[in-house]
Design a protein around this motif. Sequence first.
Motif, mmCIF file in Angstrom:
data_model
loop_
_atom_site.group_PDB
_atom_site.id
_atom_site.type_symbol
_atom_site.label_atom_id
_atom_site.label_comp_id
_atom_site.label_asym_id
_atom_site.label_seq_id
_atom_site.Cartn_x
_atom_site.Cartn_y
_atom_site.Cartn_z
ATOM 1 N N LEU A 104 0.840 -1.192 0.000
ATOM 2 C CA LEU A 104 0.000 0.000 0.000
ATOM 3 C C LEU A 104 0.881 1.249 0.000
ATOM 4 O O LEU A 104 2.107 1.151 -0.012
ATOM 5 C CB LEU A 104 -0.903 -0.017 1.236
ATOM 6 C CG LEU A 104 -1.730 -1.277 1.464
ATOM 7 C CD1 LEU A 104 -2.454 -1.212 2.794
ATOM 8 C CD2 LEU A 104 -2.698 -1.488 0.312
ATOM 9 N N GLY A 105 0.246 2.411 0.047
ATOM 10 C CA GLY A 105 0.994 3.654 0.088
ATOM 11 C C GLY A 105 1.976 3.709 1.246
ATOM 12 O O GLY A 105 3.094 4.213 1.109
ATOM 13 N N GLY A 106 1.600 3.181 2.393
ATOM 14 C CA GLY A 106 2.491 3.176 3.549
ATOM 15 C C GLY A 106 3.703 2.289 3.369
ATOM 16 O O GLY A 106 4.784 2.589 3.880
ATOM 17 N N SER A 107 3.534 1.190 2.643
ATOM 18 C CA SER A 107 4.693 0.329 2.390
ATOM 19 C C SER A 107 5.640 0.977 1.386
ATOM 20 O O SER A 107 6.860 0.812 1.483
ATOM 21 C CB SER A 107 4.261 -1.063 1.932
ATOM 22 O OG SER A 107 3.295 -0.995 0.928
ATOM 23 N N ILE A 108 5.092 1.730 0.441
ATOM 24 C CA ILE A 108 5.948 2.488 -0.480
ATOM 25 C C ILE A 108 6.747 3.515 0.323
ATOM 26 O O ILE A 108 7.943 3.703 0.085
ATOM 27 C CB ILE A 108 5.097 3.169 -1.576
ATOM 28 C CG1 ILE A 108 4.467 2.097 -2.482
ATOM 29 C CG2 ILE A 108 5.935 4.147 -2.393
ATOM 30 C CD1 ILE A 108 3.433 2.642 -3.453
ATOM 31 N N ALA A 109 6.103 4.152 1.287
ATOM 32 C CA ALA A 109 6.787 5.120 2.145
ATOM 33 C C ALA A 109 7.928 4.461 2.911
ATOM 34 O O ALA A 109 9.023 5.036 3.030
ATOM 35 C CB ALA A 109 5.785 5.757 3.118
ATOM 36 N N ILE A 110 7.706 3.262 3.417
ATOM 37 C CA ILE A 110 8.758 2.537 4.134
ATOM 38 C C ILE A 110 9.934 2.263 3.202
ATOM 39 O O ILE A 110 11.097 2.454 3.578
ATOM 40 C CB ILE A 110 8.211 1.222 4.740
ATOM 41 C CG1 ILE A 110 7.252 1.549 5.887
ATOM 42 C CG2 ILE A 110 9.346 0.312 5.217
ATOM 43 C CD1 ILE A 110 6.455 0.366 6.397
ATOM 44 N N MET A 111 9.647 1.853 1.975
ATOM 45 C CA MET A 111 10.718 1.604 1.003
ATOM 46 C C MET A 111 11.490 2.887 0.708
ATOM 47 O O MET A 111 12.718 2.862 0.603
ATOM 48 C CB MET A 111 10.158 1.004 -0.286
ATOM 49 C CG MET A 111 9.656 -0.416 -0.154
ATOM 50 S SD MET A 111 10.905 -1.588 0.451
ATOM 51 C CE MET A 111 12.083 -1.573 -0.889
#
Length: 171
Positions: A104-111
Amino acid sequence: MQLTQPRFALKLLLSAFFLTPDSALTNTEEGYIAGHGALEVFNAPGFMLTPTWVQVWVCFLAITFIVGFYYVRKHPLARWTSGGFILSTAGGSMSFALLGLPFLGGSIAIMHILCWLPGLVLLLIHRPFLDTKEPAGFRIWAGTITGVILFSFIFDIRDAAIYIGHLNGTG
């Protein structure tokens, strides 16, 4: 559906930027809607649902990172930012799929945080954008990419915290 030239360009850039077709996503994204939020699927349909300023920002961000490839041969700092960009775009969905987590968008942020932070730290330590011995083009790019990453982290840190809280049941 007839795509206008700007919409086609956005779709083309988005395809290159994410490197992941919708069909490659795991079933862990089921039940989440497309969009640009921390708990939304930020794929091609999600990108098209975002406000225009976010679309423009993502395109500017991608172009700024891509310009860094020009400096990779002569500038190690450009290697760090370019490597972080490649790793975050090419490895994100696969990493979360292997962990069985929704991409999700939050996992993209983590990356983004994990992959871009080393380059940002080096840019802030060495400050090539202030070094008059460096070529003007590189100084401009170094200052721009530093600003791009810092601005992105404003949203990425918040989105990563929301995503982690959601997975832990605390958000």
